[in-house]
Design a protein around this motif. Structure first.
Motif, PDB file in Angstrom:
ATOM      1  N   HIS A  91      40.151  49.953  81.232  1.00 17.06           N
ATOM      2  CA  HIS A  91      40.439  48.803  82.091  1.00 17.06           C
ATOM      3  C   HIS A  91      39.130  48.408  82.755  1.00 17.06           C
ATOM      4  O   HIS A  91      38.818  48.883  83.836  1.00 17.06           O
ATOM      5  CB  HIS A  91      41.501  49.190  83.129  1.00 17.06           C
ATOM      6  N   ARG A 111      49.196  51.526  83.544  1.00 17.33           N
ATOM      7  CA  ARG A 111      49.197  50.501  82.495  1.00 17.33           C
ATOM      8  C   ARG A 111      50.614  49.990  82.360  1.00 17.33           C
ATOM      9  O   ARG A 111      51.558  50.756  82.233  1.00 17.33           O
ATOM     10  CB  ARG A 111      48.687  51.075  81.170  1.00 17.33           C
ATOM     11  N   TYR A 112      50.757  48.661  82.379  1.00 24.04           N
ATOM     12  CA  TYR A 112      52.070  48.044  82.453  1.00 24.04           C
ATOM     13  C   TYR A 112      52.505  47.378  81.151  1.00 24.04           C
ATOM     14  O   TYR A 112      53.692  47.271  80.882  1.00 24.04           O
ATOM     15  CB  TYR A 112      52.081  46.991  83.569  1.00 24.04           C
ATOM     16  N   SER A 138      49.840  53.229  76.487  1.00 21.75           N
ATOM     17  CA  SER A 138      48.641  53.689  77.175  1.00 21.75           C
ATOM     18  C   SER A 138      47.443  53.650  76.235  1.00 21.75           C
ATOM     19  O   SER A 138      47.575  53.821  75.021  1.00 21.75           O
ATOM     20  CB  SER A 138      48.843  55.115  77.697  1.00 21.75           C
ATOM     21  N   ARG A 141      54.071  53.474  89.234  1.00 21.92           N
ATOM     22  CA  ARG A 141      53.818  52.456  88.207  1.00 21.92           C
ATOM     23  C   ARG A 141      54.858  51.334  88.293  1.00 21.92           C
ATOM     24  O   ARG A 141      54.519  50.149  88.185  1.00 21.92           O
ATOM     25  CB  ARG A 141      53.836  53.099  86.823  1.00 21.92           C
ATOM     26  N   ALA A 176      46.792  46.340  83.448  1.00 23.24           N
ATOM     27  CA  ALA A 176      46.739  47.670  84.032  1.00 23.24           C
ATOM     28  C   ALA A 176      46.098  47.579  85.411  1.00 23.24           C
ATOM     29  O   ALA A 176      45.631  46.515  85.831  1.00 23.24           O
ATOM     30  CB  ALA A 176      45.940  48.624  83.128  1.00 23.24           C
TER      31      ALA A 176
END
Length: 265
Positions: free
Chosen positions: A51, A88-89, A93, A170, A195
């Motif tokens: 990121h 991380r959305y 990952s 998260r 993320a």
């Protein structure tokens, strides 16, 4: 990297090292442009591949491979700062670059994002050939790391409580990210949101200075993207704000969004 934390550059400068910027675009750092063999080119590269900080780009597979190929062919070292990889959305990952070549990558992680900055705890996964030097260097600057904190974190991880905590955080941060994106939709373009705990808001030309003044008036701590530019990077002027959404307490989040909207053009 052409954009990055000044803390990194300051630490390297204090160690007597000179840094040169590596261009950054929507696919992360341009690792295919890494210069030549060690001695004539560069001895190491510091990357935020999962990121990119602060632009938010994830380093593409081709550029990951280029970085590792560079390290292997030149004898260079990659320093990988995975500062917020837990959050991380969108999508799966992103694996650590260190997994591609443990002998050439130094992996850095931290509990500052997942637990609390005040804990002051991080970790390094170090190639065997560098371990003795790293231990000696740490001993000269920070030999009193709290054993209680380390043992507590180890038990937190071993019991599975850390994993449950991160999953819960998260979800909370993803909700905040979505609310931020929805709030500014139609006003500014948003990037770097797959993320992490911050977003980049691109502003119309000529409005950045006024937006920063208005944000300060609203008691918002936002900074321009240019604040993170390497002083030697030939970057095109990009008017944008870096906005973190992890800090405001839940009780203040709605008011914070309202204040941000009032600051935007």
């Amino acid at each position: 990297e052409g954009y990055g934390l000044h803390h990194h550059r300051d630490a390297l400068a204090q160690a007597g090292l000179r840094t040169r910027p590596l261009a950054v675009d929507d696919a992360g750092a341009r690792t295919e442009d890494l210069p030549g063999p060690v001695g004539a080119g560069a001895g190491a590269v510091l990357l935020t591949p999962a990121h990119q900080f602060p632009t938010g780009a994830a380093l593409t597979p081709a550029r990951r491979a280029a970085a590792v190929d560079w390290a292997r062919s030149t004898g260079g070292i990659i320093v990988e700062d995975d500062y917020d990889g837990e959050f991380r959305y969108d999508g799966q990952s992103v694996g650590a670059l260190q997994g591609l070549d443990p002998d050439r990558v130094v992996y850095l992680g931290t509990a500052s994002k997942s637990l609390a900055p005040g804990l002051r705890m991080g970790w390094m996964v170090v190639p065997p050939g560098l371990l003795d030097e790293v231990v000696a260097a740490k001993g000269r600057t920070d030999w009193t790391s709290s054993a209680v904190d380390q043992l507590t974190l180890a038990e937190f991880i071993r019991s599975g409580a850390y994993d449950r905590h991160v999953r819960g955080m998260r979800l909370r941060y993803r909700r905040r990210r979505d609310e931020l994106v929805a709030a500014v939709s139609g006003r500014v373009a948003v990037s770097g949101i797959a993320a992490g705990l911050h977003a980049v808001l691109d502003l119309p030309a000529g409005t950045e200075a006024a937006a920063l003044r208005s944000a300060a008036w609203q008691d918002l701590a936002v900074v321009p993207l240019s604040f993170f530019a390497h002083p030697d990077a030939p970057l095109a002027r990009r008017e944008a704000l870096v906005v973190g959404y992890g800090t405001p307490p839940t009780s203040a989040w709605s008011a914070t969004l309202t204040a941000l909207l009032a600051a935007l053009p």
